[in-house]
Write an enzyme that holds these catalytic residues in place. Structure first.
Site, PDB file in Angstrom:
ATOM      1  N   ASP A  35       0.826  -1.210   0.000  1.00 11.38           N
ATOM      2  CA  ASP A  35       0.000   0.000   0.000  1.00 11.38           C
ATOM      3  C   ASP A  35       0.861   1.261   0.000  1.00 11.38           C
ATOM      4  OD1 ASP A  35      -2.382  -1.319  -0.008  1.00 11.38           O
ATOM      5  OD2 ASP A  35      -2.740  -1.136   2.142  1.00 11.38           O
ATOM      6  N   LYS A  56      -3.149   2.672  -2.312  1.00  9.01           N
ATOM      7  CA  LYS A  56      -4.443   3.276  -1.987  1.00  9.01           C
ATOM      8  C   LYS A  56      -4.180   4.215  -0.833  1.00  9.01           C
ATOM      9  CE  LYS A  56      -6.832  -0.454  -1.144  1.00  9.01           C
ATOM     10  NZ  LYS A  56      -7.957  -1.244  -0.642  1.00  9.01           N
ATOM     11  N   MET A 168      -9.280   8.011   9.169  1.00  7.12           N
ATOM     12  CA  MET A 168      -9.834   8.622   7.950  1.00  7.12           C
ATOM     13  C   MET A 168     -10.853   9.711   8.275  1.00  7.12           C
ATOM     14  SD  MET A 168     -10.290   5.146   5.706  1.00  7.12           S
ATOM     15  CE  MET A 168     -10.713   4.059   7.060  1.00  7.12           C
TER      16      MET A 168
HETATM   17  C1  LIG Z   1      -7.157   2.714   5.287  1.00  4.41           C
HETATM   18  S1  LIG Z   1      -6.832   3.186   6.925  1.00  4.41           S
HETATM   19  C2  LIG Z   1      -5.680   1.925   7.346  1.00  4.41           C
HETATM   20  C3  LIG Z   1      -5.487   1.751   8.814  1.00  4.41           C
HETATM   21  C4  LIG Z   1      -4.442   0.698   9.144  1.00  4.41           C
HETATM   22  N1  LIG Z   1      -4.900  -0.615   8.770  1.00  4.41           N
HETATM   23  C5  LIG Z   1      -4.031   0.707  10.615  1.00  4.41           C
HETATM   24  O1  LIG Z   1      -4.243  -0.291  11.288  1.00  4.41           O
HETATM   25  O2  LIG Z   1      -3.489   1.723  11.073  1.00  4.41           O
HETATM   26  C6  LIG Z   1      -5.775   4.586   6.754  1.00  4.41           C
HETATM   27  C7  LIG Z   1      -5.952   5.551   7.914  1.00  4.41           C
HETATM   28  O3  LIG Z   1      -5.230   5.069   9.028  1.00  4.41           O
HETATM   29  C8  LIG Z   1      -4.667   6.151   9.735  1.00  4.41           C
HETATM   30  N2  LIG Z   1      -3.200   6.013   9.673  1.00  4.41           N
HETATM   31  C9  LIG Z   1      -2.506   5.045   9.057  1.00  4.41           C
HETATM   32  N3  LIG Z   1      -1.184   5.203   9.258  1.00  4.41           N
HETATM   33  C10 LIG Z   1      -1.049   6.294  10.040  1.00  4.41           C
HETATM   34  C11 LIG Z   1       0.068   6.981  10.605  1.00  4.41           C
HETATM   35  N4  LIG Z   1       1.318   6.532  10.420  1.00  4.41           N
HETATM   36  N5  LIG Z   1      -0.164   8.092  11.337  1.00  4.41           N
HETATM   37  C12 LIG Z   1      -1.420   8.531  11.570  1.00  4.41           C
HETATM   38  N6  LIG Z   1      -2.512   7.917  11.062  1.00  4.41           N
HETATM   39  C13 LIG Z   1      -2.325   6.830  10.313  1.00  4.41           C
HETATM   40  C14 LIG Z   1      -5.161   7.425   9.074  1.00  4.41           C
HETATM   41  O4  LIG Z   1      -6.375   7.813   9.702  1.00  4.41           O
HETATM   42  C15 LIG Z   1      -5.408   6.946   7.667  1.00  4.41           C
HETATM   43  O5  LIG Z   1      -6.347   7.787   7.016  1.00  4.41           O
END
Ligand SMILES: C[S@@+](CC[C@H](N)C(=O)[O-])C[C@H]1O[C@@H](n2cnc3c(N)ncnc32)[C@H](O)[C@@H]1O
Length: 252
Positions: A35, A56, A168
């Site tokens: 990803d 994505k 998100m």
């Molecule tokens: C499609 S979701 C995936 C979440 C992922 N599976 C997880 O467990 O963190 C993507 C969202 O996760 C959050 N996110 C993912 N990585 C992040 C990071 N390093 N710092 C802050 N928010 C993060 C944000 O809200 C982002 O819009």
């Protein structure tokens, strides 16, 4: 004989926040589908694998899910070890179930390797526990984003929880604030917007629910979490525990 598809959690970004199993599988992988949020330092653990971006960023689906499913199937028919690397934990807001079901229907073996979800990494970086005796006995992970037609009780669930972490949500801050206030959350509830946790550019914007749109507007475009609840009262004063922006060498 088909290979196995491993849905692997890449954690929030830093390569040393992967599980040992994830690191081993990356070293053994024939092909890795990754990803957009997976940083180069993690991919470097798969030196011999073919690496295919299926990027994505939330809301920007550059590769349709159906197409990803099909590519995973084709790869499993060709290779022994296929890794599908997802940011954070694959089973939280990662559309993992669609891939598991599709591959299962096509009789491909799937194994899941959990990763540290960004909410837990943010809690660690902040040095603020999501639960706290006398203050927070419930934690909700939610998103205000929903597929068309999907009914969503997210605001009610968040309003009822002591602590909530919204994925998100930062790009939709006005709607999120208004929905939560309409569901009974006080405008004075402490809020921390945690951006690019464990990645270069890590930043914290702390305030309260009323000011959420201003906090979100300070984000520089990295992935962000909206963290809500009285435990985050400490975030106003506290700097991140290790909030020096990480050097590229640490993540790359
Ligand atoms: C499609 S979701 C995936 C979440 C992922 N599976 C997880 O467990 O963190 C993507 C969202 O996760 C959050 N996110 C993912 N990585 C992040 C990071 N390093 N710092 C802050 N928010 C993060 C944000 O809200 C982002 O819009």
């Amino acid at each position: 004989m088909s290979g196995t598809v491993h849905l692997v959690g890449a954690g929030p970004g830093a390569a040393d926040l992967l599980t040992v199993r994830a690191a081993r599988l990356l070293g053994e992988a024939d092909v890795v589908f990754f990803d957009a949020l997976v940083p180069p330092g993690v991919l470097a653990l798969a030196p011999d694998a073919q690496k295919i971006p299926v990027g994505k960023r939330c809301g920007r689906h550059s590769t349709a899910q159906r197409f990803i499913n099909k590519r995973l199937l084709d790869a499993a028919r060709r290779y022994r070890t296929v890794v599908r690397l997802k940011g954070g934990d694959p089973m939280l807001f990662g559309r993992a179930q669609e891939e598991i079901s599709f591959l299962g229907k096509n009789r491909i073996k799937v194994e899941i390797v959990p990763g540290i979800t960004s909410a837990l990494a943010a809690s660690a970086e902040l040095g603020i526990s999501l639960t706290l005796r006398g203050v927070s006995r419930s934690v909700v992970f939610a998103t205000p984003r929903s597929a068309d037609g999907e009914s969503s009780g997210w605001a009610r669930a968040v309003a009822a929880a002591d602590t909530a972490v919204l994925y998100m949500a930062a790009g939709d801050a006005v709607r999120v604030r208004d929905a939560l206030m309409a569901s009974g959350k006080s405008p004075r509830t402490p809020v921390a917007v945690a951006e690019s946790v464990a990645l270069e550019g890590q930043a914290l914007h702390a305030g309260d629910l009323q000011t959420l749109p201003e906090l979100a507007a300070r984000c520089a475009g990295g992935p962000a979490l909206v963290m809500i609840g009285d435990v985050f009262a400490a975030a106003q004063a506290a700097a991140w525990r290790s909030l020096e922006p990480r050097a590229a060498s640490q993540t790359a």
